[in-house]
Design a protein around this motif. Structure first.
Motif, PDB file in Angstrom:
ATOM      1  N   THR A  32     -14.943   3.499   6.454  1.00  0.00           N
ATOM      2  CA  THR A  32     -16.148   4.071   6.042  1.00  0.00           C
ATOM      3  C   THR A  32     -16.173   5.542   6.634  1.00  0.00           C
ATOM      4  O   THR A  32     -15.619   5.977   7.684  1.00  0.00           O
ATOM      5  CB  THR A  32     -17.260   2.982   6.513  1.00  0.00           C
ATOM      6  OG1 THR A  32     -17.030   3.201   8.092  1.00  0.00           O
ATOM      7  CG2 THR A  32     -17.056   1.912   6.139  1.00  0.00           C
ATOM      8  N   ASP A  33     -17.190   6.133   6.007  1.00  0.00           N
ATOM      9  CA  ASP A  33     -17.620   7.538   6.610  1.00  0.00           C
ATOM     10  C   ASP A  33     -16.326   8.511   6.427  1.00  0.00           C
ATOM     11  O   ASP A  33     -15.861   9.322   7.323  1.00  0.00           O
ATOM     12  CB  ASP A  33     -17.918   7.680   8.028  1.00  0.00           C
ATOM     13  CG  ASP A  33     -19.193   6.774   8.110  1.00  0.00           C
ATOM     14  OD1 ASP A  33     -20.118   7.017   6.922  1.00  0.00           O
ATOM     15  OD2 ASP A  33     -19.619   6.287   9.033  1.00  0.00           O
ATOM     16  N   VAL A  34     -15.494   8.130   5.600  1.00  0.00           N
ATOM     17  CA  VAL A  34     -14.150   9.000   5.071  1.00  0.00           C
ATOM     18  C   VAL A  34     -14.309   9.580   3.749  1.00  0.00           C
ATOM     19  O   VAL A  34     -14.583   9.011   2.983  1.00  0.00           O
ATOM     20  CB  VAL A  34     -12.927   8.203   5.245  1.00  0.00           C
ATOM     21  CG1 VAL A  34     -11.610   8.890   4.873  1.00  0.00           C
ATOM     22  CG2 VAL A  34     -12.883   7.478   6.623  1.00  0.00           C
ATOM     23  N   ALA A  35     -14.203  10.796   3.821  1.00  0.00           N
ATOM     24  CA  ALA A  35     -14.382  11.896   2.426  1.00  0.00           C
ATOM     25  C   ALA A  35     -13.381  11.427   1.698  1.00  0.00           C
ATOM     26  O   ALA A  35     -12.061  11.325   2.034  1.00  0.00           O
ATOM     27  CB  ALA A  35     -14.327  13.169   2.755  1.00  0.00           C
ATOM     28  N   PRO A  36     -13.443  11.127   0.123  1.00  0.00           N
ATOM     29  CA  PRO A  36     -12.309  11.031  -0.838  1.00  0.00           C
ATOM     30  C   PRO A  36     -11.333  12.028  -0.781  1.00  0.00           C
ATOM     31  O   PRO A  36     -11.714  13.130  -0.628  1.00  0.00           O
ATOM     32  CB  PRO A  36     -13.092  10.905  -2.107  1.00  0.00           C
ATOM     33  CG  PRO A  36     -14.573  10.619  -1.788  1.00  0.00           C
ATOM     34  CD  PRO A  36     -14.902  11.394  -0.516  1.00  0.00           C
ATOM     35  N   GLY A  37     -10.162  11.493  -0.625  1.00  0.00           N
ATOM     36  CA  GLY A  37      -8.935  12.452  -0.545  1.00  0.00           C
ATOM     37  C   GLY A  37      -8.760  12.817   0.526  1.00  0.00           C
ATOM     38  O   GLY A  37      -7.669  13.730   0.989  1.00  0.00           O
ATOM     39  N   SER A  38      -9.441  12.691   2.018  1.00  0.00           N
ATOM     40  CA  SER A  38      -9.071  13.393   3.033  1.00  0.00           C
ATOM     41  C   SER A  38      -8.291  12.661   3.842  1.00  0.00           C
ATOM     42  O   SER A  38      -7.740  12.694   4.944  1.00  0.00           O
ATOM     43  CB  SER A  38     -10.403  13.372   4.112  1.00  0.00           C
ATOM     44  OG  SER A  38     -10.950  12.010   4.427  1.00  0.00           O
ATOM     45  N   LEU A  39      -7.924  11.305   3.550  1.00  0.00           N
ATOM     46  CA  LEU A  39      -7.120  10.465   4.224  1.00  0.00           C
ATOM     47  C   LEU A  39      -5.717   9.801   3.375  1.00  0.00           C
ATOM     48  O   LEU A  39      -5.800   9.650   2.547  1.00  0.00           O
ATOM     49  CB  LEU A  39      -7.964   8.935   4.669  1.00  0.00           C
ATOM     50  CG  LEU A  39      -7.093   7.850   5.492  1.00  0.00           C
ATOM     51  CD1 LEU A  39      -6.919   8.377   7.161  1.00  0.00           C
ATOM     52  CD2 LEU A  39      -8.220   6.648   5.548  1.00  0.00           C
ATOM     53  N   GLY A  40      -4.696   9.883   4.191  1.00  0.00           N
ATOM     54  CA  GLY A  40      -3.467   9.401   3.703  1.00  0.00           C
ATOM     55  C   GLY A  40      -2.977   8.380   4.456  1.00  0.00           C
ATOM     56  O   GLY A  40      -3.196   8.208   5.759  1.00  0.00           O
ATOM     57  N   LEU A  41      -1.667   7.714   3.883  1.00  0.00           N
ATOM     58  CA  LEU A  41      -1.282   6.617   4.859  1.00  0.00           C
ATOM     59  C   LEU A  41       0.279   6.533   4.422  1.00  0.00           C
ATOM     60  O   LEU A  41       0.713   6.624   3.428  1.00  0.00           O
ATOM     61  CB  LEU A  41      -1.644   5.194   4.422  1.00  0.00           C
ATOM     62  CG  LEU A  41      -1.104   3.913   4.952  1.00  0.00           C
ATOM     63  CD1 LEU A  41      -1.191   3.809   6.403  1.00  0.00           C
ATOM     64  CD2 LEU A  41      -1.690   2.801   4.096  1.00  0.00           C
ATOM     65  N   VAL A  42       1.092   6.691   5.732  1.00  0.00           N
ATOM     66  CA  VAL A  42       2.560   6.658   5.626  1.00  0.00           C
ATOM     67  C   VAL A  42       3.004   5.601   6.215  1.00  0.00           C
ATOM     68  O   VAL A  42       2.598   5.000   7.262  1.00  0.00           O
ATOM     69  CB  VAL A  42       3.121   7.825   6.542  1.00  0.00           C
ATOM     70  CG1 VAL A  42       4.580   7.533   6.772  1.00  0.00           C
ATOM     71  CG2 VAL A  42       2.889   9.120   5.844  1.00  0.00           C
ATOM     72  N   LEU A  43       3.896   4.667   5.565  1.00  0.00           N
ATOM     73  CA  LEU A  43       4.489   3.384   6.259  1.00  0.00           C
ATOM     74  C   LEU A  43       5.925   3.703   6.123  1.00  0.00           C
ATOM     75  O   LEU A  43       6.815   4.365   5.220  1.00  0.00           O
ATOM     76  CB  LEU A  43       4.266   2.499   5.080  1.00  0.00           C
ATOM     77  CG  LEU A  43       3.022   1.865   4.803  1.00  0.00           C
ATOM     78  CD1 LEU A  43       2.795   0.533   4.027  1.00  0.00           C
ATOM     79  CD2 LEU A  43       2.350   1.493   6.122  1.00  0.00           C
ATOM     80  N   PHE A  44       6.667   3.563   7.381  1.00  0.00           N
ATOM     81  CA  PHE A  44       7.951   3.762   7.542  1.00  0.00           C
ATOM     82  C   PHE A  44       8.715   2.641   7.764  1.00  0.00           C
ATOM     83  O   PHE A  44       8.621   1.878   8.874  1.00  0.00           O
ATOM     84  CB  PHE A  44       8.338   4.738   8.883  1.00  0.00           C
ATOM     85  CG  PHE A  44       9.574   4.895   9.087  1.00  0.00           C
ATOM     86  CD1 PHE A  44      10.216   6.046   8.109  1.00  0.00           C
ATOM     87  CD2 PHE A  44      10.410   4.466   9.942  1.00  0.00           C
ATOM     88  CE1 PHE A  44      11.356   6.309   8.675  1.00  0.00           C
ATOM     89  CE2 PHE A  44      11.781   4.717  10.403  1.00  0.00           C
ATOM     90  CZ  PHE A  44      12.336   5.928   9.485  1.00  0.00           C
ATOM     91  N   LEU A  45       9.216   1.998   6.881  1.00  0.00           N
ATOM     92  CA  LEU A  45       9.856   0.487   6.801  1.00  0.00           C
ATOM     93  C   LEU A  45      11.209   0.832   7.244  1.00  0.00           C
ATOM     94  O   LEU A  45      12.015   1.480   6.495  1.00  0.00           O
ATOM     95  CB  LEU A  45      10.001  -0.020   5.276  1.00  0.00           C
ATOM     96  CG  LEU A  45       8.569  -0.750   4.851  1.00  0.00           C
ATOM     97  CD1 LEU A  45       7.325   0.161   4.792  1.00  0.00           C
ATOM     98  CD2 LEU A  45       8.563  -1.427   3.639  1.00  0.00           C
ATOM     99  N   ASN A  46      11.446   0.090   8.351  1.00  0.00           N
ATOM    100  CA  ASN A  46      12.969   0.207   8.971  1.00  0.00           C
ATOM    101  C   ASN A  46      13.743  -1.158   9.067  1.00  0.00           C
ATOM    102  O   ASN A  46      12.917  -2.118   9.609  1.00  0.00           O
ATOM    103  CB  ASN A  46      13.028   0.982  10.019  1.00  0.00           C
ATOM    104  CG  ASN A  46      12.555   0.263  11.389  1.00  0.00           C
ATOM    105  OD1 ASN A  46      13.019  -0.293  12.109  1.00  0.00           O
ATOM    106  ND2 ASN A  46      10.876   0.454  11.417  1.00  0.00           N
ATOM    107  N   ASN A  47      14.996  -1.268   8.389  1.00  0.00           N
ATOM    108  CA  ASN A  47      15.499  -2.490   8.294  1.00  0.00           C
ATOM    109  C   ASN A  47      14.916  -3.927   8.096  1.00  0.00           C
ATOM    110  O   ASN A  47      14.816  -4.797   8.516  1.00  0.00           O
ATOM    111  CB  ASN A  47      15.930  -2.778   9.933  1.00  0.00           C
ATOM    112  CG  ASN A  47      17.073  -1.647  10.279  1.00  0.00           C
ATOM    113  OD1 ASN A  47      17.616  -1.294   9.610  1.00  0.00           O
ATOM    114  ND2 ASN A  47      16.827  -1.290  11.396  1.00  0.00           N
ATOM    115  N   CYS A  48      13.925  -3.671   6.982  1.00  0.00           N
ATOM    116  CA  CYS A  48      13.060  -4.708   6.536  1.00  0.00           C
ATOM    117  C   CYS A  48      14.006  -5.760   5.774  1.00  0.00           C
ATOM    118  O   CYS A  48      14.660  -5.445   4.754  1.00  0.00           O
ATOM    119  CB  CYS A  48      11.868  -4.358   5.819  1.00  0.00           C
ATOM    120  SG  CYS A  48      10.610  -3.718   6.945  1.00  0.00           S
TER     121      CYS A  48
END
Length: 383
Positions: A32-48
């Motif tokens: 919540t309280d996060v402006a649209p477009g201001s947040l990103g998510l990085v997933l670093f999958l290793n040896n899955c």
């Protein structure tokens, strides 16, 4: 379409989290309280190898937060390396929005509350360069753990809280005032992009990368807020993905109930001695006196060669950390769990006069710097 550059990116290292990754991502998507477009998510999958990648890709269209996913196979993978790779990818994505850019770190078996991003941002706006939060075990999984483990945790938390207040009163940090805590864990860390880059990023070490990172920030003079209001839920499993992590700690304490507590949980007299030494060294450094007098070094039994090197360090955090490393009088001597109850009682009694004395000093205000310099002593008798 122009490239999308969020000003805040959450970085998560992931390995074989098919059972928990959906809950983790849904919690992040509920911020919540996060402006649209201001947040990103990085997933670093290793040896899955358990289908985590397929689950992530199936979830991607349902999430409102834009996500970048990397999948690698690397035989030498370990926790610090994976977290570093994830956070470095976050730095790259923030790109030209460097001023004010923020990197957050959590774990794939964690669930962040809806206001997690907002609370971290608020602490950074208040003057911190980094924010370290606290963790709580998932209630359902915690209920399966032995009662003795919960009792030990309760005692350690109680003693840590008293020591932390004593430290905050005797060696106060205006950017990390009481109430605060001393937890440092990758499941809830936030740092400005500039501070992250300045210290060389997350250390790529197998164990304790989170603690080493925060220690590096403090040594370099950055402000770290240990915010008690930033709390993340983590799993209470006994088999984790990273050696030396929360799962290993829980399992080890189940198997060996009398194992020593964390290093900082030492007896009150030693802890008070440490905090006063830190305060004294910081003041001497600020006044340019570490190189003028060697009374502090003799008091701490630090050899002359080491004392000269410490005095030449440009930042007080560096000097304090190095003095603690080389002084035989500042070696940590942690307590055993069965000693905690009586030390908690003693610490609570010691806190009463400390509160009174520090409260009085705060009302009077600090002495003028000129008077402190004029009244300097070449050979101090204590810290």
């Amino acid at each position: 379409m122009p490239p999308h550059f969020p000003d805040t990116v959450i970085a998560i290292p992931v390995r074989n989290e098919a059972e928990r990754i959906e809950a983790c991502l849904r919690a992040i998507d509920a911020q919540t309280d996060v402006a649209p477009g201001s947040l990103g998510l990085v997933l670093f999958l290793n040896n899955c190898t358990d289908g985590t990648q397929a689950i992530v890709e199936a979830l991607r269209p349902t999430l409102s937060v834009p996500m970048r996913v990397t999948h690698v196979e690397f035989a030498e993978a370990q926790a610090g390396w994976a977290r570093r790779e994830a956070m470095n990818a976050a730095v790259e994505w923030i790109g030209p929005v460097a001023a004010g850019g923020t990197i957050l770190s959590t774990d794939a078996d964690s669930r962040v509350p809806p206001d997690w991003v907002a609370r971290n941002r608020a602490a950074l706006r208040a003057g911190a360069d980094a924010v370290a939060g606290r963790i709580e075990l998932d209630a359902g999984e915690a209920a399966l753990l032995p009662p003795s483990l919960h009792e030990r945790g309760r005692l350690e938390d109680a003693y840590s809280a008293v020591l932390t207040e004593i430290e905050a009163r005797l060696d106060p940090d205006p950017y990390d005032p009481w109430p605060c805590h001393r937890t440092t864990i990758g499941a809830t860390l936030a740092v400005t992009r500039d501070a992250y880059v300045a210290v060389g990023g997350m250390p790529a070490i197998a164990l304790g990368e989170d603690g080493a990172f925060v220690a590096a920030l403090l040594r370099q003079g950055f402000h770290v807020r240990h915010d008690p209001n930033v709390v993340v839920t983590v799993s209470g499993r006994l088999v984790g993905r990273a050696p030396g992590g929360v799962a290993d700690t829980i399992r080890a304490r189940c198997e060996k109930p009398d194992s020593l507590c964390d290093a900082r949980l030492e007896a009150v007299p030693r802890a008070v001695f440490r905090y006063l030494c830190r305060r004294r060294l910081r003041r001497l450094h600020a006044e340019g006196r570490l190189a003028v007098t060697r009374g502090w070094a003799r008091f701490l039994k630090i050899p002359e060669s080491d004392a000269a090197r410490i005095a030449a360090l440009p930042l007080p955090g560096l000097a304090v950390a190095e003095a603690e490393r080389v002084s035989p009088r500042l070696v940590y001597r942690p307590l055993g769990p069965f000693e905690l109850a009586r030390h908690i009682r003693f610490a609570a009694m010691a806190l009463v006069p400390i509160r009174a004395l520090t409260g009085l000093a705060n009302r009077r205000g600090p002495a003028p710097t000129q008077r402190r310099v004029a009244a300097k002593r070449e050979v101090p008798t204590g810290p």
